[in-house]
Design a protein around this motif. Structure first.
Motif, short mmCIF file in Angstrom:
data_model
loop_
_atom_site.label_atom_id
_atom_site.label_comp_id
_atom_site.label_asym_id
_atom_site.label_seq_id
_atom_site.Cartn_x
_atom_site.Cartn_y
_atom_site.Cartn_z
N THR A 83 0.07 -34.26 -49.43
CA THR A 83 1.22 -33.63 -50.08
C THR A 83 0.84 -32.58 -51.11
O THR A 83 -0.29 -32.51 -51.58
N ALA A 113 6.54 -38.53 -48.72
CA ALA A 113 5.80 -39.79 -48.78
C ALA A 113 6.57 -40.91 -48.08
O ALA A 113 5.98 -41.72 -47.35
N VAL A 135 10.06 -36.98 -53.27
CA VAL A 135 9.43 -38.19 -52.72
C VAL A 135 9.64 -38.34 -51.22
O VAL A 135 9.03 -39.22 -50.60
#
Length: 262
Positions: A145, A133, A130
């Motif tokens: 991504t 992001a 993550v």
């Protein structure tokens, strides 16, 4: 003006080593050798390919971690061909989770200056996936991504994302953050010339104060997640040996059924 590429990399414990938690339930990094996360090598490789396709580009590798992250992490990326490095090292960073790490990386990237930030798809220790992001959100720029193909032209980054049922073509205006998968192309092996050259490439060391970050926002105290408890993996026990004297199949089926495998 040259294309400013920043690659975020992580120094991680060797997955083949005997990894375990320290007393404060953080990873005991002193008990196992560390190295550049393999998934981040793909990010370095894609940055190098973008640079080679550009008339004028500069690659800066940024990492957050202990002293060893410079020697065993950044230097590997520099020996592959990156131009310079930035190492954020501070005792207050110990125990930082992905939220704290993304904050520090965002400030370091802004400190360097960037047009494109390239990340791996995940780290090989945390495997959360993550951070790209979160980094894009903190920087206030688009994110593209999980790319297996990436290119930069005419002020845009474009790429291909391969899913289980479809392939997508994606694009975003620069500045932007991208992450690449392990299907984006094999990372090059550093040459002897590259290893020797890496020793002379500049690496800037920064502390939290240099980035204007308060210590209570990072580390264990500032983490949004916590490990409450951990137990060592049980030792392996001897397996069950089934001698097949005509009833082996039935014994195997009974064994699997007892453990609810069938």
């Amino acid at each position: 003006m040259s294309l400013r590429i920043v690659v975020c990399v992580k120094y991680v414990p060797d997955a083949t080593g005997d990894r375990h938690f320290a007393e404060d339930l953080t990873t005991d990094r002193d008990a196992v050798d560390g190295l550049l996360s393999e998934l981040d090598e793909y990010a370095v490789e894609q940055a190098l390919q973008i640079s080679e396709a550009s008339d004028d580009a500069e690659i800066t590798v940024v990492t957050v971690g202990p002293e060893e992250a410079n020697k065993d992490g950044l230097r590997k990326a520099l020996s592959m061909g990156a131009d310079k490095g930035v190492h954020v090292v501070d005792d207050a960073l110990h125990g930082s989770d992905v939220m704290g790490t993304s904050l520090v990386l965002a400030k370091a990237v802004e400190h360097v200056g960037y047009d494109l930030v390239v990340c791996g798809m995940a780290s090989t220790d945390g495997t959360m996936g993550v951070l790209p992001a979160l980094l894009a959100e903190r920087l206030g720029v688009p994110q593209v991504t999980l790319l297996s193909e990436v290119a930069v032209a005419d002020g845009q980054v474009t790429g291909r994302r391969d899913g289980d049922t479809a392939t997508e073509r994606l694009a975003a205006s620069l500045p932007a953050v991208v992450s690449v998968t392990d299907q984006s192309g094999e990372a090059r092996y550093p040459s002897f010339k590259g290893i020797m050259a890496a020793k002379k490439k500049p690496v800037e060391e920064l502390q939290l104060s240099d980035l204007g970050i308060e210590a209570d926002l990072v580390g264990l105290g500032g983490a949004w997640t916590a490990v409450d408890s951990a137990d060592a993996r049980p030792a392996r026990t001897a397996g069950t040996i089934v001698k097949d004297e005509g009833e082996g199949g039935k014994q195997l089926a009974a064994f699997l059924a007892e453990r609810k495998f069938i």
